[in-house]
Design an enzyme around this catalytic site. Structure first.
Site, PDB file in Angstrom:
ATOM      1  CB  CYS A 123      -0.925   0.030   1.205  1.00 58.80           C
ATOM      2  SG  CYS A 123      -1.780  -1.526   1.496  1.00 58.80           S
ATOM      3  CG  HIS A 290      -6.053   1.667  -0.801  1.00 56.16           C
ATOM      4  ND1 HIS A 290      -4.855   2.268  -1.164  1.00 56.16           N
ATOM      5  CD2 HIS A 290      -5.718   0.601  -0.021  1.00 56.16           C
ATOM      6  CE1 HIS A 290      -3.853   1.592  -0.625  1.00 56.16           C
ATOM      7  NE2 HIS A 290      -4.334   0.575   0.073  1.00 56.16           N
ATOM      8  CB  CYS A 321      -1.818   0.241   7.777  1.00 63.12           C
ATOM      9  SG  CYS A 321      -3.396   0.188   6.880  1.00 63.12           S
ATOM     10  N   GLY A 323      -0.238  -3.730   3.828  1.00 64.29           N
ATOM     11  CA  GLY A 323      -0.557  -5.152   3.886  1.00 64.29           C
ATOM     12  C   GLY A 323       0.696  -5.971   4.066  1.00 64.29           C
TER      13      GLY A 323
END
Lengths: 337, 285
Positions: A123, A290, A321, A323
């Site tokens: 991300c 996203h 954050c 993954g």
């Protein structure tokens, strides 16, 4: 300096305590820009459309990437051969999109003498691309670079983790890397006219008929969204379910925190005691989406444009954050109008 | 109209239906530490600056200043325009340890008063006694001066700390208050200066400014490095009326409105100006 000394002299502690404040260097106080500073000069992005159903559902990522590469170079009137490096953040394309991105470079008539690499830190890939180019400038490898982030959630195969060992089941953290990400989303309207590059593309309907459209706005407008409506949406996780995604808080004016899930962003705001009005003032992933490799770069552009609109010298933070169990953050300083 | 002097800029603010409108702003190339309105022309005011000079401004004219008075050798921290009719007198207090007397129509000072042994933070005319002003200094004294005698009349060792502010009571010509780095406010009766007539404790850091109310004989207000503004009635045994904590940085400026008996303005290092009616002034005492 004398004025500072006079004020410090007024700041005695309680009588007879003998306590005096000591002046110490303040990291947020460096007023002068130096030639050694790495600066973000300009940024553009395409609109963000709905995965699988939106205006870009049939658009390959190299087309999206090429549109913004061309626009940025044109806006700042930079000859492409002046670029020292390009780094593109991407998650879902094979090899983090190394071939896809190189194709985008050539679609934009950037010569082969300008090198390109891609990076996949899940991300945060878009933000990692910014960090990598900033690093290259700082270590003297080149003076000017381009950092990008791109993703097509519609076209990519999200289910293929690649060639991995079955021994991963022996370690909990390795096993956890395979947990799929996904969440229901509500959307609200954003306003990003200055930064969006219009992209003309084609869309296929059910019968296979092609239609040409020009996408100029983020999709995801549902003006009737209300608190009641949001509360009815199925939450992605159960209440006690497992998993998910020199400066101080008061020194920072804007926090762009990726809303991988609404609960994650809410947790950050609460845990870090961030004033809510400072967080994602123009909307975050819940509103915009996203697209994995793109998000970090999108956040940087949105952040810097908003700081510029506000005009005064200020700091902003981009954070997400990641993954597979990481987090990333970057601090940007806007020097003021 | 309200004026606020901050680092390098003089802001003239005008209350209207929507709130507060910026009427005009003037820039100066060093910090402006104090401001005083003229007593004979509602458009005119004087500021004093970190570069040692005073500036005369006319709010009806966009360009400015009309005049600059440059004599002090260091920062001028205080300036006050006398309310005496017939004479136009301005007094300035400087970090160069001198007080200067000015007639704004004359380019040079009329008189320089020496005596203080440290930075002067505040110089204020008596509202009652013509030609009389008080000064507060880092030398820990409050001094009362007489223009006609061209010298000091009374020296009061008022605190064992720097005195950052002083003011005259509008209802008792013998009463003054000092605010100091020791966090206390002390009242002084000029007829007997051996000890203070009151001491107000509560601030937790140095006091930057103190003002007597123009409307209530025993009410005064103070602002402090402790971020607060406090209101006091020194005639009550429980003298602290109210603590206002709406700033997030040192609170360095304060004044009572002359038009509204309940309104106060303050300003702070948090870069905000606040104009408000504290509860203790709106509820009859």
């Amino acid at each position: 300096m004398q004025r500072l000394q006079v004020v410090l002299g007024h700041l005695r502690g309680p009588a007879d305590s003998g306590w005096m404040p000591q002046a110490a260097p303040c990291l947020s106080g460096a007023p002068q820009a130096s030639a050694a500073d790495v600066v973000v000069v300009h940024g553009r992005r395409t609109a963000i459309c709905r995965a699988g159903r939106g205006g870009f559902k049939d658009t390959t990522p190299d087309e999206l990437l090429s549109a913004v590469m061309t626009a940025v170079l044109k806006d700042v009137n930079l000859r492409p051969e002046q670029l020292g490096d390009i780094c593109v953040g991407n998650v879902l394309q094979p090899g983090a999109g190394a071939i896809m991105a190189r194709i985008a470079q050539f679609l934009s008539d950037i010569p082969e003498t300008v090198p390109l690499s891609t990076v996949n830190r899940q991300c945060s890939s878009g933000l990692q691309a910014v960090a990598s180019i900033a690093g290259g400038i700082r270590n003297g490898s080149y003076d000017i670079g381009m950092a990008c982030g791109v993703e097509s959630m519609s076209l990519a195969d999200r289910g293929n983790p690649g060639n991995i060992t079955s021994r991963l089941m022996e370690k909990e953290k390795a096993r956890d890397c395979l947990i799929p990400m996904g969440a229901a989303r509500a959307q609200s309207k954003g306003c990003f006219q200055a930064e969006i590059v219009p992209v003309t593309t084609t869309v296929h309907d059910d019968k296979g008929t092609k239609r040409s459209i020009t996408v100029t706005q983020d999709e995801g407008i549902r003006p009737s969204t209300t608190m009641e409506g949001l509360a009815k949406l199925k939450p992605a996780f159960k209440k006690d379910g497992s998993t998910t995604a020199g400066l101080t808080v008061s020194d920072v004016d804007i926090f762009e925190i990726n809303e991988a899930f609404a609960s994650q962003a809410a947790y950050c705001v609460e845990k870090l005691r961030l004033p809510p009005e400072k967080v994602n003032p123009l909307g975050g992933a819940v509103a915009l989406g996203h697209p994995l490799g793109c998000t970090g770069a999108r956040q940087v552009i949105t952040l810097l444009n908003e700081l510029k609109r506000r005009g005064k010298r200020a700091y902003g933070v981009v954070s997400m954050c990641i993954g597979t169990g990481m987090g990333a953050a970057a601090v940007f300083e806007y020097p003021g109008n | 109209m309200h004026t606020f002097a901050s680092c390098g800029t003089l802001l003239i603010l005008d209350p209207d239906e929507a709130g507060l409108r910026l009427f005009r702003s003037f820039d100066w190339n060093d910090g402006l530490f104090d401001v005083t309105w003229s007593e004979n022309n509602e458009h005119v005011l004087i500021t004093c600056s970190g570069d040692g000079s005073l500036q005369l401004w006319d709010t009806a004219k966009a360009a400015g200043p009309l005049q600059v008075y440059k004599e002090h050798a260091q920062e001028v921290y205080s300036v006050d325009w006398s309310q005496t009719r017939g004479e136009q007198l301005v007094v300035s207090g400087s970090w160069d340890q001198t007080v200067k007397l000015w007639d704004p129509t004359v380019g040079k000072s009329l008189c320089t008063f020496r005596g203080h042994e440290s930075i002067i933070y505040s110089t204020i005319w008596s509202p009652h006694i013509p030609g009389c002003f008080a000064s507060a200094s880092g030398d820990q004294t409050l001094r009362i001066w007489d223009v006609k005698a061209a010298g000091v009349r009374i020296v009061i060792p008022a605190h064992q700390a720097e005195i950052l502010s002083c003011d005259w009571c509008k209802y008792n010509e013998n009463l003054l208050v000092t605010g100091a780095v020791d966090c206390s406010l002390r009242g002084w009766d000029l007829r007997n200066v051996r000890q203070p007539v009151f001491e107000l404790l509560g601030h937790t850091y140095a006091i930057r400014r103190v003002k007597f109310s123009p409307f209530h004989a025993s009410v005064l207000a103070s602002c402090s490095y402790d971020f607060t503004v406090r209101f006091w009635n020194f005639s009550k045994p429980d003298s602290l009326l109210e603590t206002v904590e709406h700033h997030t940085e040192f609170t360095c400026g304060l004044d009572f409105s002359l038009q509204s008996p309940t309104q106060v303005a303050d300003c702070s290092w948090d870069e905000t100006i606040k104009i408000y009616d504290p509860a203790c002034l709106t509820i009859p005492a």
